[in-house]
Design an enzyme around this catalytic site. Structure first.
Site, mmCIF file in Angstrom:
data_model
loop_
_atom_site.group_PDB
_atom_site.id
_atom_site.type_symbol
_atom_site.label_atom_id
_atom_site.label_comp_id
_atom_site.label_asym_id
_atom_site.label_seq_id
_atom_site.Cartn_x
_atom_site.Cartn_y
_atom_site.Cartn_z
ATOM 1 N N LYS A 1 71.702 64.990 9.572
ATOM 2 C CA LYS A 1 73.023 65.621 9.668
ATOM 3 C C LYS A 1 74.150 64.602 9.545
ATOM 4 C CE LYS A 1 74.699 68.422 12.951
ATOM 5 N NZ LYS A 1 74.798 69.222 14.183
ATOM 6 N N LYS B 1 70.045 62.082 25.299
ATOM 7 C CA LYS B 1 71.144 61.218 25.747
ATOM 8 C C LYS B 1 70.746 60.340 26.917
ATOM 9 C CE LYS B 1 75.092 63.682 23.919
ATOM 10 N NZ LYS B 1 76.302 64.463 24.216
ATOM 11 N N LYS C 1 79.040 61.674 13.646
ATOM 12 C CA LYS C 1 80.060 60.677 13.945
ATOM 13 C C LYS C 1 79.445 59.399 14.491
ATOM 14 C CE LYS C 1 81.076 63.486 17.985
ATOM 15 N NZ LYS C 1 82.035 64.495 18.412
#
Ligand code: TRP
Length: 333
Positions: free
Chosen positions: A196, A113, A199
């Site tokens: 995966k 991140k 979102k």
């Protein structure tokens, strides 16, 4: 006595991966004997990334509505918002004094991140796993259902529990166990069977959101990637066919059947025949959840009442534990 705690961030819409990988298991834990369940919406974690203040409250309510719509029963479990229970943040500070910078620097989620600009990353993003440890330890939770990607954070929570116990010479915090369970712990993208369902993926065609209409679900499944071979008779033969495996896994999880059982029914069939059947089970399973969610979003007072009751219950557990921690650490009373 088992105490289960888990949480999701109010960052964006929930999708089928969140539902089958997490929520559906949370629902099932409710029925287990001697088990207490606490499910929170972790809004304090959500603000470690860019977010829109005007949307935060609504996004928080929407996740709570999804919990309830998916079958988490406010009479059996505590459903609450992390920031409504200030003990989480209070314990976090205390744990922060015991968390080693070096260990936090090795957290892969932080590295991902923060990216190249780690110098500019906020302290909150760096301390994210310490807050997560506090979420768990403030209830002395024993079991924590999480995805694979959160295992390293849970490891840190275990580490902090042990560090506290050793530093203060007590046997106070139990070691929380990760629980990675369920029929489909890893739902994959519908456009790429090796990544995966997420979102953050750009294309909406990679996932099914819990708020999607029946038509959109059918279209998304129709356009899902597949290979050219017919469905095989055995799970063995699905090796090396990630998209096919994902679609079979979804069918099994949504219909509550074994994967082998599903293969036996569709053996030799093409995806042209299988996909409409998959769309049918997906719609049948998700439609009641979606409509309950919409209903709850139109009646915020209902959700607010559940969350108020949940926060009160959560605080009644957290507050004495924080009191004990203060005592153990030697604070002036
Ligand atoms: N970090 C978790 C995630 O992104 C969310 C989370 C925050 C959590 N606190 C938690 C999960 C405590 C389990 C227990 O998925």
């Amino acid at each position: 006595m088992k105490r289960i705690l888990s949480g999701m961030q109010p960052t964006s819409q929930l999708h089928l991966g969140n539902y089958l990988g997490a929520l559906k298991n949370w629902v099932d834990f409710q029925g287990e004997p001697n088990t207490e369940c606490l499910y929170c919406v972790v809004d304090l974690h959500a603000i470690t990334a860019d977010y829109e203040p005007a949307n935060l409250a609504n996004a928080t309510r929407e996740i709570a509505a999804a919990y309830i719509a998916a079958g988490i029963d406010p009479d059996k479990s505590s459903i609450f918002v992390q920031s409504h229970v200030p003990e989480h943040s209070q314990l976090m500070w205390l744990l922060a004094t015991m968390a080693q910078m070096g260990k936090l620097e090795r957290m892969t989620q932080f590295k991902d991140k923060a990216g190249k600009n780690a110098e500019r990353a906020g302290l909150g993003l760096f301390a994210y796993p310490v807050l997560m440890a506090a979420d768990i330890l403030i209830y002395k939770a024993t079991h924590v259902p999480v995805g694979e990607d959160q295992k390293q954070h849970l490891e840190l929570a275990r580490d902090l529990a042990a560090t506290f116990n050793t530093r203060y010479g007590v046997d106070f915090f139990p070691q929380p166990e990760p629980v990675i369970a369920g029929p489909a712990p890893r739902v994959m993208s519908l456009r790429d069977g090796s990544s995966k369902m997420s979102k953050s993926a750009d294309s909406d065609m990679t996932r099914i959101n819990l708020t999607d209409s029946a038509d959109l679900i059918a279209t998304t499944i129709k356009k899902a990637k597949n290979d050219a071979d017919p469905l095989p008779a055995t799970l063995e033969e699905l090796k090396g066919r990630p998209e096919a495996l994902n679609l079979i896994t979804l069918y099994a999880a949504l219909s509550g059947r074994e994967k082998q059982d599903v293969l036996s029914e569709f053996e030799g069939k093409q995806f042209g025949a299988f996909k409409p059947a998959l769309a049918d089970v997906a719609i049948a399973h998700l439609e009641p959840i979606t409509s309950r969610m919409n209903e709850l979003m139109q009646d915020p007072a209902q959700v607010d009442a559940v969350l108020a009751r949940g926060a009160e219950k959560a605080r009644s557990i957290a507050s004495p534990i924080l009191g004990d921690v203060h005592k153990i650490m030697g604070f002036y009373k």
